[in-house]
Design a protein around this motif. Structure first.
Motif, PDB file in Angstrom:
ATOM      1  N   ARG A  11       0.791  -1.227   0.000  1.00 14.46           N
ATOM      2  CA  ARG A  11       0.000   0.000   0.000  1.00 14.46           C
ATOM      3  C   ARG A  11       0.825   1.281   0.000  1.00 14.46           C
ATOM      4  O   ARG A  11       0.306   2.353  -0.330  1.00 14.46           O
ATOM      5  CB  ARG A  11      -0.939   0.001   1.212  1.00 14.46           C
ATOM      6  N   ILE A  12       2.109   1.193   0.366  1.00 13.76           N
ATOM      7  CA  ILE A  12       2.931   2.404   0.459  1.00 13.76           C
ATOM      8  C   ILE A  12       4.121   2.355  -0.496  1.00 13.76           C
ATOM      9  O   ILE A  12       4.311   3.235  -1.337  1.00 13.76           O
ATOM     10  CB  ILE A  12       3.443   2.626   1.900  1.00 13.76           C
ATOM     11  N   TRP A  13       4.950   1.307  -0.383  1.00 10.85           N
ATOM     12  CA  TRP A  13       6.189   1.218  -1.141  1.00 10.85           C
ATOM     13  C   TRP A  13       5.952   1.175  -2.649  1.00 10.85           C
ATOM     14  O   TRP A  13       6.424   2.045  -3.394  1.00 10.85           O
ATOM     15  CB  TRP A  13       6.967   0.006  -0.667  1.00 10.85           C
ATOM     16  N   LYS A  14       5.225   0.195  -3.115  1.00  7.42           N
ATOM     17  CA  LYS A  14       5.027   0.015  -4.557  1.00  7.42           C
ATOM     18  C   LYS A  14       4.221   1.156  -5.191  1.00  7.42           C
ATOM     19  O   LYS A  14       4.592   1.644  -6.283  1.00  7.42           O
ATOM     20  CB  LYS A  14       4.371  -1.341  -4.833  1.00  7.42           C
ATOM     21  N   PRO A  15       3.133   1.614  -4.555  1.00  9.88           N
ATOM     22  CA  PRO A  15       2.401   2.744  -5.158  1.00  9.88           C
ATOM     23  C   PRO A  15       3.245   4.009  -5.283  1.00  9.88           C
ATOM     24  O   PRO A  15       3.096   4.761  -6.260  1.00  9.88           O
ATOM     25  CB  PRO A  15       1.228   2.949  -4.183  1.00  9.88           C
ATOM     26  N   THR A  16       4.135   4.263  -4.313  1.00 11.01           N
ATOM     27  CA  THR A  16       4.974   5.462  -4.391  1.00 11.01           C
ATOM     28  C   THR A  16       5.986   5.350  -5.522  1.00 11.01           C
ATOM     29  O   THR A  16       6.239   6.330  -6.249  1.00 11.01           O
ATOM     30  CB  THR A  16       5.695   5.707  -3.049  1.00 11.01           C
ATOM     31  N   LEU A  17       6.580   4.171  -5.689  1.00 14.06           N
ATOM     32  CA  LEU A  17       7.491   3.952  -6.818  1.00 14.06           C
ATOM     33  C   LEU A  17       6.773   4.183  -8.148  1.00 14.06           C
ATOM     34  O   LEU A  17       7.303   4.827  -9.066  1.00 14.06           O
ATOM     35  CB  LEU A  17       8.059   2.528  -6.774  1.00 14.06           C
ATOM     36  N   LYS A  18       5.565   3.665  -8.233  1.00  8.14           N
ATOM     37  CA  LYS A  18       4.781   3.800  -9.478  1.00  8.14           C
ATOM     38  C   LYS A  18       4.427   5.260  -9.730  1.00  8.14           C
ATOM     39  O   LYS A  18       4.489   5.742 -10.866  1.00  8.14           O
ATOM     40  CB  LYS A  18       3.525   2.945  -9.385  1.00  8.14           C
ATOM     41  N   LEU A  19       4.066   5.962  -8.672  1.00  6.45           N
ATOM     42  CA  LEU A  19       3.698   7.371  -8.789  1.00  6.45           C
ATOM     43  C   LEU A  19       4.855   8.191  -9.340  1.00  6.45           C
ATOM     44  O   LEU A  19       4.659   9.107 -10.157  1.00  6.45           O
ATOM     45  CB  LEU A  19       3.284   7.906  -7.412  1.00  6.45           C
TER      46      LEU A  19
END
Length: 414
Positions: free
Chosen positions: A333-341
């Motif tokens: 919910r935090i790590w992967k979405p931020t990388l994608k963003l």
């Protein structure tokens, strides 16, 4: 007189006796223990009885012995003849007992594995025990469970490895990686090694080699990427990621971090426990017990986190109800979405640790200090894993040698 002796070169027991006027010594593979001596004494007693009775058959006790063929031509003396000689006061030549073939029995694989897991469970970390049980129950027991330990041969182990390494060889019909196959074989090897030591049979896994696994390359972030990530991440996780990026703590170490292990006065993080879905436990190993220095950003982040959560929980990073945060949830919910963003490549959560190591090395910190901060017992891992990310420590461009040549030879090379 018949006796049991030990061969000094091998430490194994042998029978030493006289039979029909000849001294006979027969070697066994049994180690010199009280239990083995008792077994052999019983066999020796039986042999002596048969010799006296005139029914002793050398080849029956020692079928592979050269002595067996020597005595083959002369048939055992019948009991009546022996009785007659005794009655006539005829001295019968002392009989010599040959090494007895003792039928071996050991526990079954499933029986011994249960003992092995129980004994090691007292000293293993929860994650280690859980992983071993998965491999035992999923792969090893279905294949070897009913076999006695000593009946498992090297050919059986190699065939098993070939089967689980084949396409679709996993319990879910997927293809296992070489790393996973090696981990399963390592558990099998540990069980058989312990069994071989206890029950004194050759270890069938002794020379079974590991599969060659492809090297896993690390993918740390640059300092610019770290700054972008921290600026873009959800505000309530900003302090969390500052600590991860600039301390090199493992996931379990960050999630197991408690306020009692934060020393603001000395600016140190005391790594003493880890946390996973299985609960609190000891660190990965003794070398992981360490004191990690707080840089200024880490110090300020932990001060801010103390204000935000110290009243909620003993854990530094916790949920709103005071429980430790779930690493799988943070990853999803935090790590992967931020990388994608940010349009950054997808990376494993563990790359935060690699990022800390490469930033320390690139800044010129002493390798010995960095190894200590990471929980490594030596600098070997640093140079093995991170050397290509350290241009100002190991330039690898020939400039140092070029400077030496210019200094010593003035560039005049004929």
């Amino acid at each position: 007189m018949a006796k049991i002796t030990v061969r000094k070169e091998t430490g194994t027991l042998l029978f030493d006796f006289n039979y029909r006027g000849a001294r006979c010594r027969e070697q066994t593979t049994l180690k010199d223990t009280k239990t083995n001596r008792r077994k052999m004494e019983k066999v020796l007693e039986r042999i002596e009885q048969e010799i006296v009775a005139g029914t002793f058959d050398y080849a029956r006790f020692f079928p592979g012995s050269n002595r067996a063929s020597q005595f083959e031509s002369s048939a055992p003396v019948s009991a009546s003849v022996v009785q007659g000689t005794v009655a006539n006061n005829v001295v019968v030549p002392p009989s010599v007992v040959a090494p007895v073939v003792v039928e071996r029995t050991t526990l079954t694989f499933v029986e011994f594995t249960a003992i092995w897991l129980r004994e090691n469970g007292a000293i293993w970390r929860n994650n280690t025990l859980r992983a071993a049980k998965v491999q035992v129950n999923g792969y090893l027991l279905p294949r070897f469970g009913s076999k006695q330990l000593h009946q498992i041969l090297k050919a059986d182990c190699l065939a098993f490895r070939a089967d689980i390494a084949a396409p679709g060889g996993s319990i879910k019909n997927r293809t296992l990686s070489a790393k996973t196959v090696n981990e399963i074989m390592q558990v099998l090897g540990a069980i058989l090694a312990e069994g071989a030591d206890r029950y004194e049979f050759p270890n069938p896994m002794q020379n079974v080699k590991r599969l060659k696994a492809p090297k896993v390359h690390i993918d740390p972030m640059s300092f610019d990427e770290v700054e972008k990530f921290i600026s873009a991440v959800r505000p309530d996780y900003k302090q969390y990621f500052i600590v991860r990026f600039f301390t090199g703590l493992r996931t379990g170490e960050v999630h197991g971090l408690q306020w009692k292990y934060i020393d603001f006065e000395r600016r140190e993080i005391l790594v003493r426990e880890t946390y996973s879905h299985l609960g609190k436990e000891y660190t990965k190993n003794d070398g992981s017990q360490r004191e990690v220095h707080m840089s200024e950003p880490v110090y300020q982040a932990l001060k801010a986190q103390h204000t935000a959560s110290a009243h909620l929980s003993e854990y530094v990073f916790c949920t709103r109800i005071g429980t430790p945060i779930d690493p799988l949830n943070v990853n999803k919910r935090i790590w992967k979405p931020t990388l994608k963003l940010l349009g950054m490549k997808d990376r494993r959560f563990y790359q935060t640790r690699h990022t800390a190591a490469t930033l320390w090395l690139a800044s010129g910190e002493a390798p010995e200090w960095i190894a200590k901060q990471m929980g490594h017992t030596s600098t070997e891992m640093l140079f093995k894993v991170y050397s290509r990310y350290v241009p100002n420590l190991t330039r690898q461009d020939g400039s140092a040698f070029e400077r030496l040549l210019l200094q010593r030879m003035g560039g005049n090379i004929q």
